[in-house]
Design a protein around this motif. Structure first.
Motif, short mmCIF file in Angstrom:
data_model
loop_
_atom_site.label_atom_id
_atom_site.label_comp_id
_atom_site.label_asym_id
_atom_site.label_seq_id
_atom_site.Cartn_x
_atom_site.Cartn_y
_atom_site.Cartn_z
N ASP A 69 0.83 -1.16 -0.12
CA ASP A 69 0.11 0.13 -0.07
C ASP A 69 0.80 1.27 0.07
O ASP A 69 1.56 1.50 0.93
N LEU A 70 0.99 1.74 -1.19
CA LEU A 70 2.10 2.94 -1.22
C LEU A 70 1.21 4.32 -1.58
O LEU A 70 2.07 5.34 -1.57
N GLU A 71 -0.23 4.34 -1.45
CA GLU A 71 -0.82 5.67 -1.75
C GLU A 71 -0.44 6.49 -0.20
O GLU A 71 -0.28 6.28 0.75
N ILE A 72 -0.73 7.80 -0.83
CA ILE A 72 -0.66 8.82 0.17
C ILE A 72 -2.05 9.16 0.70
O ILE A 72 -2.71 9.69 -0.43
N PRO A 73 -2.26 9.08 1.79
CA PRO A 73 -3.78 9.33 2.35
C PRO A 73 -4.18 10.65 2.33
O PRO A 73 -3.49 11.66 2.83
N GLU A 74 -5.39 10.84 2.37
CA GLU A 74 -5.87 12.08 2.68
C GLU A 74 -5.49 12.80 4.30
O GLU A 74 -5.35 13.86 4.63
N GLN A 75 -6.06 11.81 5.33
CA GLN A 75 -5.81 11.91 6.61
C GLN A 75 -4.75 10.81 7.03
O GLN A 75 -4.84 9.82 6.67
N GLY A 76 -3.88 11.26 8.02
CA GLY A 76 -2.95 10.62 8.42
C GLY A 76 -3.21 9.33 9.14
O GLY A 76 -4.40 8.88 9.69
N LEU A 77 -2.46 8.44 8.97
CA LEU A 77 -2.77 6.96 9.56
C LEU A 77 -2.26 6.95 10.83
O LEU A 77 -1.44 7.44 11.11
N ASN A 78 -2.77 5.53 11.67
CA ASN A 78 -2.21 5.54 13.08
C ASN A 78 -0.66 4.79 13.01
O ASN A 78 -0.23 4.36 11.96
N LEU A 79 -0.50 4.68 14.37
CA LEU A 79 0.86 4.42 14.26
C LEU A 79 1.32 3.03 14.05
O LEU A 79 2.42 2.59 13.61
N GLN A 80 0.31 2.18 14.22
CA GLN A 80 0.61 0.87 14.18
C GLN A 80 0.65 0.48 12.67
O GLN A 80 1.44 -0.58 12.18
N THR A 81 -0.11 1.35 11.66
CA THR A 81 0.04 1.17 10.44
C THR A 81 1.57 1.66 9.88
O THR A 81 2.16 0.99 9.03
N LEU A 82 2.02 2.53 10.44
CA LEU A 82 3.27 3.18 10.19
C LEU A 82 4.34 1.99 10.54
O LEU A 82 5.15 1.93 9.99
#
Length: 509
Positions: A69-82
């Motif tokens: 999943d390389l897409e740049i999101p509209e809203q920031g993702l959570n820390l676990q996803t990072l």
């Protein structure tokens, strides 16, 4: 690489966002997040050094796009996803420090240098003034002086800078050479030169030398290519012939790039003979030792390969290659002090004010064409502190001994391998011979056929993930394998595995 579920943040932290980290909010959350990132990195380091783990999990680009999943999101993702992103990134990354990675000039994973890079990223400072990088500027000064002393005793009072790669280091040498011959060029431009400037380099040199002619306005037709001998070394008599020819046309020969460690064959041009010609015709001699410079640290192997390097006007030397410093770490050295500043200084007083409270001689930003510079010194300084000159010498000698061992093993199996030439360095060039070509006399036709199997075998290597060795053609030969041993992780058993695995992957071709 372990799966993402092995790197779970606590339930109270996992769904938080970057705005819950410092400098915004919670110290404890920040520490937990960073510790988990370090855990991911430690796991990758351990797997990189595990011979039972593959070098890579190869996927074609279109398949990789579906996995990641390389897409740049509209809203920031959570820390676990990072954290999961960090895991998946390393899962599909080539382990260039793996003992069975022989593919590039830059290989290995020096732990001390890596630790230095971590600290560098954390400090996150620019290298253009002492004001904002006082410790790092002093380190650079000390290490560059030490490297010049190793080049030659008459180099101590010269000048040096770290540049973003050997190609840019070579460009700095070109610019300084032109400035030395035509000091008004900086202000007046091409009109200053009454005639066509020409430069010279061998047919085995790095393409960046020819690129200088393009980037700096000479035109690639005025980068004169000098023939090399069968071992890949520039032929001095051919250099002089071409210099005389160009002078006869009214051209101005001004720059010769001598290569110490060519990219493909690892050959060393005869420096002293080239220096004689440069002195005779008033030309600047640059030594591109980006690859071979590490052998300056070896009493056993420095000579005759680098004999005469102290006669050069400039030297490129990349610690991120043979010395194993983490990418990137490239240095350019000048025998004459002041040239870098005189050539590149733009007197931007909004950055390089002359009336600071300290000695502004330590500000380096006005010496370079790029203004801002990444901190590439700390990882080298820390690594050199760890090894000392003695440790680097042992490392150079070990790499050369391992390459000699590989040559010996190849010669012991002439039915399976054909050694192209006796290497001067750690580049071992050879053909693999599959079963159907064994017992057939070597010929130009057999070379063509052996060249055809190189890309097939490379594909099999990548798909199996067990081995990576580079291949390429040159102007005399079709595709052949070029094995590089520049990693401290490699042992004789790894070389035995390499040759055995090549036979397993290619015997039926």
């Amino acid at each position: 690489m372990a799966n993402s579920h092995d790197f779970k943040l606590s339930a109270s932290t996992a769904n938080l966002k970057c705005t819950d980290l410092l400098p915004y909010k919670n110290t404890d959350v920040t520490l937990e997040f960073l510790q988990k990132v370090v855990d991911v990195l430690k796991e990758f380091v351990m797997q990189t050094n595990d011979r039972n783990v593959k070098i890579l999990d190869f996927r074609h680009p279109e398949d990789m796009k579906k996995i990641l999943d390389l897409e740049i999101p509209e809203q920031g993702l959570n820390l676990q996803t990072l954290i999961n992103d960090c895991v998946s990134t390393l899962k599909y990354q080539v382990k260039t420090g793996h003992p069975h990675f022989f593919n590039q000039l830059s290989t290995g994973l020096d732990i001390v240098s890596m630790a230095g890079e971590w600290l560098t990223a954390t400090a996150n400072t620019n290298m253009f003034t002492y004001e904002i990088a006082p410790v790092f500027i002093l380190m650079e000064n000390v290490v560059m002086t030490h490297m010049r002393e190793i080049i030659g005793s008459n180099w101590k009072n010269g000048d040096s800078i770290l540049a973003p790669g050997g190609s840019i280091s070579n460009l700095y040498a070109f610019l300084a050479a032109r400035h030395k011959m035509f000091p008004n060029y900086k202000e007046k431009g091409i009109a200053t030169i009454q005639g066509q400037l020409v430069m010279f380099t061998s047919d085995q040199s790095h393409y960046s030398v020819k690129s200088c002619a393009s980037v700096c306005g000479l035109g690639t037709d005025n980068c004169v290519i000098v023939p090399s001998d069968i071992n890949g070394r520039m032929i001095p008599a051919e250099l002089e012939r071409l210099v005389v020819d160009r002078k006869g046309r009214g051209h101005i020969p001004f720059f010769v790039a001598c290569t110490s460690g060519t990219t493909v064959l690892g050959s060393f041009d005869p420096i002293n003979e080239i220096a004689d010609i440069c002195e005779k015709y008033g030309m600047w001699m640059h030594v591109d030792a980006a690859w071979g410079g590490g052998l300056l640290l070896s009493k056993k192997y420095r000579h005759p390969r680098l004999t005469g390097i102290e006669r050069a006007s400039s030297v490129t030397w990349n610690p991120h290659k043979l010395m194993g410093t983490l990418l990137q770490c490239s240095t350019i050295h000048f025998k004459e002090d002041g040239l870098l500043m005189s050539c590149n200084q733009m007197d931007a007083e909004y950055l390089f004010m002359p009336d600071k409270l300290y000695d502004v001689e330590y500000d380096t930003g006005d010496k370079v064409i790029q203004c801002g510079r990444h901190n590439d010194i700390f990882k080298l300084w820390l690594q050199w502190r760890a090894k000392g000159d003695e440790g680097f010498e042992k490392h150079m000698d070990r790499l050369m001994e391992l390459s000699a061992y590989m040559v010996k093993r190849i010669k012991e199996m002439p039915d399976k391998f054909y050694l192209i030439l006796e290497p001067e360095m750690v580049n071992v060039s050879f053909w693999y011979i599959p079963t159907r070509w064994r017992g057939v006399a070597h010929s130009a036709q057999r070379e063509v056929e052996l060249g055809k199997i190189c890309p097939i075998m490379k594909g099999r290597m990548m798909q199996s993930g067990t081995l990576m060795v580079g291949y390429q053609p040159d102007d005399r030969r079709p595709n052949f394998f070029r094995n590089i041993i520049s990693s401290a992780a490699v042992t004789e058993k790894d070389i035995d595995f390499l040759l055995s695995e090549l036979d397993r992957l290619g015997h039926d071709l």
